[in-house]
Design a protein around this motif. Structure first.
Motif, PDB file in Angstrom:
ATOM      1  N   PRO A 117      29.755  35.199  20.029  1.00  0.00           N
ATOM      2  CA  PRO A 117      28.707  34.647  19.162  1.00  0.00           C
ATOM      3  C   PRO A 117      28.606  35.322  17.801  1.00  0.00           C
ATOM      4  CG  PRO A 117      27.896  34.877  21.395  1.00  0.00           C
ATOM      5  CD  PRO A 117      29.227  35.554  21.359  1.00  0.00           C
ATOM      6  N   PHE A 118      29.012  36.596  17.720  1.00  0.00           N
ATOM      7  CA  PHE A 118      28.926  37.324  16.459  1.00  0.00           C
ATOM      8  C   PHE A 118      30.128  37.067  15.546  1.00  0.00           C
ATOM      9  CE2 PHE A 118      26.760  39.755  19.791  1.00  0.00           C
ATOM     10  CZ  PHE A 118      25.486  39.852  19.248  1.00  0.00           C
ATOM     11  N   ALA A 119      31.204  36.507  16.109  1.00  0.00           N
ATOM     12  CA  ALA A 119      32.435  36.337  15.329  1.00  0.00           C
ATOM     13  C   ALA A 119      32.904  34.887  15.252  1.00  0.00           C
ATOM     14  CB  ALA A 119      33.548  37.191  15.947  1.00  0.00           C
ATOM     15  N   GLU A 120      32.160  33.960  15.860  1.00  0.00           N
ATOM     16  CA  GLU A 120      32.645  32.586  15.972  1.00  0.00           C
ATOM     17  C   GLU A 120      32.902  31.944  14.615  1.00  0.00           C
ATOM     18  OE1 GLU A 120      31.875  28.865  18.986  1.00  0.00           O
ATOM     19  OE2 GLU A 120      30.318  30.370  18.694  1.00  0.00           O
ATOM     20  N   LYS A 121      32.022  32.175  13.633  1.00  0.00           N
ATOM     21  CA  LYS A 121      32.211  31.579  12.312  1.00  0.00           C
ATOM     22  C   LYS A 121      33.471  32.101  11.628  1.00  0.00           C
ATOM     23  CE  LYS A 121      27.353  30.573  11.343  1.00  0.00           C
ATOM     24  NZ  LYS A 121      26.209  30.820  10.406  1.00  0.00           N
ATOM     25  N   CYS A 122      33.830  33.327  11.937  1.00  0.00           N
ATOM     26  CA  CYS A 122      35.021  33.921  11.313  1.00  0.00           C
ATOM     27  C   CYS A 122      36.313  33.459  11.977  1.00  0.00           C
ATOM     28  CB  CYS A 122      34.950  35.445  11.391  1.00  0.00           C
ATOM     29  SG  CYS A 122      33.504  36.170  10.580  1.00  0.00           S
ATOM     30  N   LEU A 123      36.204  32.912  13.179  1.00  0.00           N
ATOM     31  CA  LEU A 123      37.402  32.550  13.931  1.00  0.00           C
ATOM     32  C   LEU A 123      37.648  31.041  13.966  1.00  0.00           C
ATOM     33  CD1 LEU A 123      37.015  34.957  16.990  1.00  0.00           C
ATOM     34  CD2 LEU A 123      38.335  35.302  14.899  1.00  0.00           C
ATOM     35  N   GLY A 124      36.877  30.279  13.191  1.00  0.00           N
ATOM     36  CA  GLY A 124      37.053  28.837  13.137  1.00  0.00           C
ATOM     37  C   GLY A 124      38.175  28.438  12.201  1.00  0.00           C
ATOM     38  N   PRO A 125      38.617  27.185  12.259  1.00  0.00           N
ATOM     39  CA  PRO A 125      39.736  26.723  11.428  1.00  0.00           C
ATOM     40  C   PRO A 125      39.409  26.697   9.937  1.00  0.00           C
ATOM     41  CG  PRO A 125      38.742  24.895  12.614  1.00  0.00           C
ATOM     42  CD  PRO A 125      38.144  26.134  13.174  1.00  0.00           C
ATOM     43  N   SER A 126      38.125  26.656   9.572  1.00  0.00           N
ATOM     44  CA  SER A 126      37.747  26.613   8.162  1.00  0.00           C
ATOM     45  C   SER A 126      37.423  27.985   7.592  1.00  0.00           C
ATOM     46  CB  SER A 126      36.529  25.684   7.983  1.00  0.00           C
ATOM     47  OG  SER A 126      35.429  26.150   8.753  1.00  0.00           O
ATOM     48  N   ALA A 127      37.605  29.042   8.381  1.00  0.00           N
ATOM     49  CA  ALA A 127      37.314  30.397   7.899  1.00  0.00           C
ATOM     50  C   ALA A 127      38.269  30.775   6.771  1.00  0.00           C
ATOM     51  CB  ALA A 127      37.435  31.390   9.046  1.00  0.00           C
ATOM     52  N   PRO A 128      37.789  31.492   5.747  1.00  0.00           N
ATOM     53  CA  PRO A 128      38.657  31.844   4.613  1.00  0.00           C
ATOM     54  C   PRO A 128      39.813  32.763   4.994  1.00  0.00           C
ATOM     55  CG  PRO A 128      36.538  32.981   4.479  1.00  0.00           C
ATOM     56  CD  PRO A 128      36.405  31.982   5.568  1.00  0.00           C
ATOM     57  N   THR A 129      39.618  33.601   5.999  1.00  0.00           N
ATOM     58  CA  THR A 129      40.664  34.518   6.461  1.00  0.00           C
ATOM     59  C   THR A 129      41.171  34.055   7.812  1.00  0.00           C
ATOM     60  OG1 THR A 129      39.605  36.376   5.329  1.00  0.00           O
ATOM     61  CG2 THR A 129      41.231  36.898   7.025  1.00  0.00           C
ATOM     62  N   ARG A 130      42.476  33.917   7.938  1.00  0.00           N
ATOM     63  CA  ARG A 130      43.060  33.478   9.201  1.00  0.00           C
ATOM     64  C   ARG A 130      43.341  34.680  10.086  1.00  0.00           C
ATOM     65  NH1 ARG A 130      44.435  28.454   9.663  1.00  0.00           N
ATOM     66  NH2 ARG A 130      45.889  28.896  11.344  1.00  0.00           N
ATOM     67  N   TRP A 131      42.930  34.571  11.332  1.00  0.00           N
ATOM     68  CA  TRP A 131      43.150  35.632  12.314  1.00  0.00           C
ATOM     69  C   TRP A 131      44.090  35.120  13.405  1.00  0.00           C
ATOM     70  CZ3 TRP A 131      40.761  40.422  11.728  1.00  0.00           C
ATOM     71  CH2 TRP A 131      39.777  40.485  10.752  1.00  0.00           C
ATOM     72  N   PRO A 132      44.792  36.025  14.076  1.00  0.00           N
ATOM     73  CA  PRO A 132      45.718  35.595  15.144  1.00  0.00           C
ATOM     74  C   PRO A 132      44.984  35.287  16.451  1.00  0.00           C
ATOM     75  CG  PRO A 132      45.785  37.961  14.908  1.00  0.00           C
ATOM     76  CD  PRO A 132      44.904  37.461  13.792  1.00  0.00           C
ATOM     77  N   ILE A 133      43.735  34.889  16.354  1.00  0.00           N
ATOM     78  CA  ILE A 133      42.925  34.556  17.521  1.00  0.00           C
ATOM     79  C   ILE A 133      41.867  33.558  17.055  1.00  0.00           C
ATOM     80  CG2 ILE A 133      41.335  36.471  17.122  1.00  0.00           C
ATOM     81  CD1 ILE A 133      40.911  36.673  20.105  1.00  0.00           C
ATOM     82  N   SER A 134      41.446  32.683  17.935  1.00  0.00           N
ATOM     83  CA  SER A 134      40.421  31.706  17.593  1.00  0.00           C
ATOM     84  C   SER A 134      39.343  31.698  18.673  1.00  0.00           C
ATOM     85  CB  SER A 134      41.031  30.300  17.471  1.00  0.00           C
ATOM     86  OG  SER A 134      41.455  29.838  18.744  1.00  0.00           O
ATOM     87  N   ALA A 135      38.194  31.104  18.334  1.00  0.00           N
ATOM     88  CA  ALA A 135      37.124  30.973  19.318  1.00  0.00           C
ATOM     89  C   ALA A 135      37.593  30.134  20.509  1.00  0.00           C
ATOM     90  CB  ALA A 135      35.898  30.334  18.669  1.00  0.00           C
ATOM     91  N   TYR A 136      38.412  29.140  20.214  1.00  0.00           N
ATOM     92  CA  TYR A 136      38.963  28.303  21.284  1.00  0.00           C
ATOM     93  C   TYR A 136      39.812  29.143  22.228  1.00  0.00           C
ATOM     94  CZ  TYR A 136      41.773  24.672  23.530  1.00  0.00           C
ATOM     95  OH  TYR A 136      42.409  23.873  24.452  1.00  0.00           O
ATOM     96  N   ASP A 137      40.601  30.082  21.685  1.00  0.00           N
ATOM     97  CA  ASP A 137      41.420  30.958  22.520  1.00  0.00           C
ATOM     98  C   ASP A 137      40.568  31.754  23.500  1.00  0.00           C
ATOM     99  OD1 ASP A 137      43.717  30.154  21.298  1.00  0.00           O
ATOM    100  OD2 ASP A 137      43.827  31.844  19.917  1.00  0.00           O
ATOM    101  N   VAL A 138      39.486  32.328  22.991  1.00  0.00           N
ATOM    102  CA  VAL A 138      38.635  33.168  23.834  1.00  0.00           C
ATOM    103  C   VAL A 138      38.050  32.339  24.977  1.00  0.00           C
ATOM    104  CG1 VAL A 138      36.566  34.609  23.905  1.00  0.00           C
ATOM    105  CG2 VAL A 138      38.097  34.716  21.924  1.00  0.00           C
ATOM    106  N   ASN A 139      37.545  31.179  24.653  1.00  0.00           N
ATOM    107  CA  ASN A 139      36.908  30.350  25.679  1.00  0.00           C
ATOM    108  C   ASN A 139      37.900  29.871  26.731  1.00  0.00           C
ATOM    109  OD1 ASN A 139      34.172  30.336  24.781  1.00  0.00           O
ATOM    110  ND2 ASN A 139      34.741  28.958  23.122  1.00  0.00           N
TER     111      ASN A 139
END
Length: 357
Positions: free
Chosen positions: A8-30
């Motif tokens: 919940p604290f990182a979901e906005k950062c891990l979405g497809p529209s986030a300015p910085t791309r990470w090697p993990i997504s909220a979908y991955d975690v779920n």
């Protein structure tokens, strides 16, 4: 588990529209948590479970260029993640060729309960969708099963995909007689023989057809085909068996079906009884949930409008006949009975039958 708790604290950062791309997504975690939990909770630990315990990453995206690092993948606009292209299919196989009518599937309200389907045919009671590259379609975007929601649960119905031209079927359908270009397919429970359950189908259907522009039926003023599905979930039979019968010798819709005239001015038909081919340029599938798990789509405005329309219709029918208007009170005196019990149900049903005729 720790990643899920922190999500919940990182979901906005891990979405497809986030300015910085990470090697993990909220979908991955779920999805990885669900897969891990299912494997550890329901299956005996064996080497075959190893693939379910290993972290399986995906890649979020907003356009195809985001998937260039993954060979053979394109961006799914609906899922917002990179998905593989089917073997032997072009990357653009799902794009509808110019001048061709392909079935498009869209959720007008964003819920899973209602769908707008364009260029759709009904063939002997079954739904037929069209795309020239039907063998290459991914089920994430072009489902083979669609969901019907109700207050008693959900059911799935097949959506067949054909590579034949929609225009060919539409021409044959038009030759059989003039029909509206649009239709609504409405699932109902308990065959509209329960006043309580009837409301859960008809109130949202009325609101979608007459009050909400998102569903595209409001401007038709009721001039569209209405096709009804008997959404038999085989629930509460011990309560409703005297009303529903055995469901074999009598499968008719109950006397409350006269209220379907509030949704569409055209006589309703049962979807399963449609014979031959019938095509529509646009079909609205399903109804939103009225009440479910403490919430629902329907609001007080919808309920009041439906009640007003029903009163007006009954009053009009009463004045057009020679019989005097009668007032029927619904009795619920038996406090020891089940919460939805109606003491004078036979009288209520008889009144519905009289108003219907």
């Amino acid at each position: 588990v720790e990643a899920l708790q922190a999500l919940p604290f990182a979901e906005k950062c891990l979405g497809p529209s986030a300015p910085t791309r990470w090697p993990i997504s909220a979908y991955d975690v779920n999805t990885n948590y669900v897969r891990f939990y299912r494997a550890m909770s329901y299956y005996i630990p064996t080497v075959e479970l190893l693939s379910d315990l290993i972290w399986q990453p995906t890649w979020s995206c907003s356009r195809d260029a985001d998937c260039e690092a993954l060979t053979g993948h394109v961006c799914s606009e609906h899922l917002q993640r990179c998905v593989p292209v089917k073997s032997g299919c072009r990357a653009d196989a799902e794009k509808c060729p110019a001048g061709t009518s392909c079935t498009a599937v869209r959720a007008p309200s964003g819920s899973v309960c209602t769908l707008e389907l364009t260029s759709l045919c009904i063939v002997d009671g079954e739904l037929q969708a069209f795309h020239p590259n039907s063998a290459c379609l991914r089920t994430e975007e072009y489902p083979g099963m669609i969901k019907a929601c109700s207050e008693m649960g959900t059911t799935l119905y097949p959506l067949q995909w054909s590579s034949e031209p929609f225009e060919q079927h539409h021409k044959a359908s038009s030759a059989a007689g003039a029909r509206p270009k649009e239709a609504m397919i409405l699932p109902v429970t308990l065959r509209l023989r329960s006043p309580w359950h009837m409301l859960h189908s008809l109130v949202p259907a009325y609101a979608q057809a007459m009050m909400d522009d998102r569903y595209g039926l409001r401007g038709n003023e009721g001039e569209f085909d209405l096709l009804v599905i008997d959404q038999d979930l085989d629930k509460d039979r011990h309560i409703w068996e005297k009303v529903l019968g055995d469901g074999i010798t009598d499968t008719s819709i109950g006397g409350l079906d006269f209220l379907l005239q509030l949704v569409s001015k055209r006589p309703y038909e049962m979807l399963a009884q449609v014979q031959g081919t019938r095509c529509y340029e646009r079909v609205m599938w399903g109804h939103e949930l009225m009440l479910y798990s403490g919430g629902g789509w329907t609001n007080q405005t919808h309920m009041n409008a439906f009640a007003d329309a029903a009163r007006a219709w009954v009053a009009t029918e009463a004045t057009s006949t020679s019989t005097a208007t009668q007032l029927l009170l619904v009795e619920r005196r038996n406090t020891s009975a089940w919460g939805r019990w109606i003491d004078n149900f036979d009288e209520v049903r008889s009144a519905a039958d009289e108003w219907k005729t």
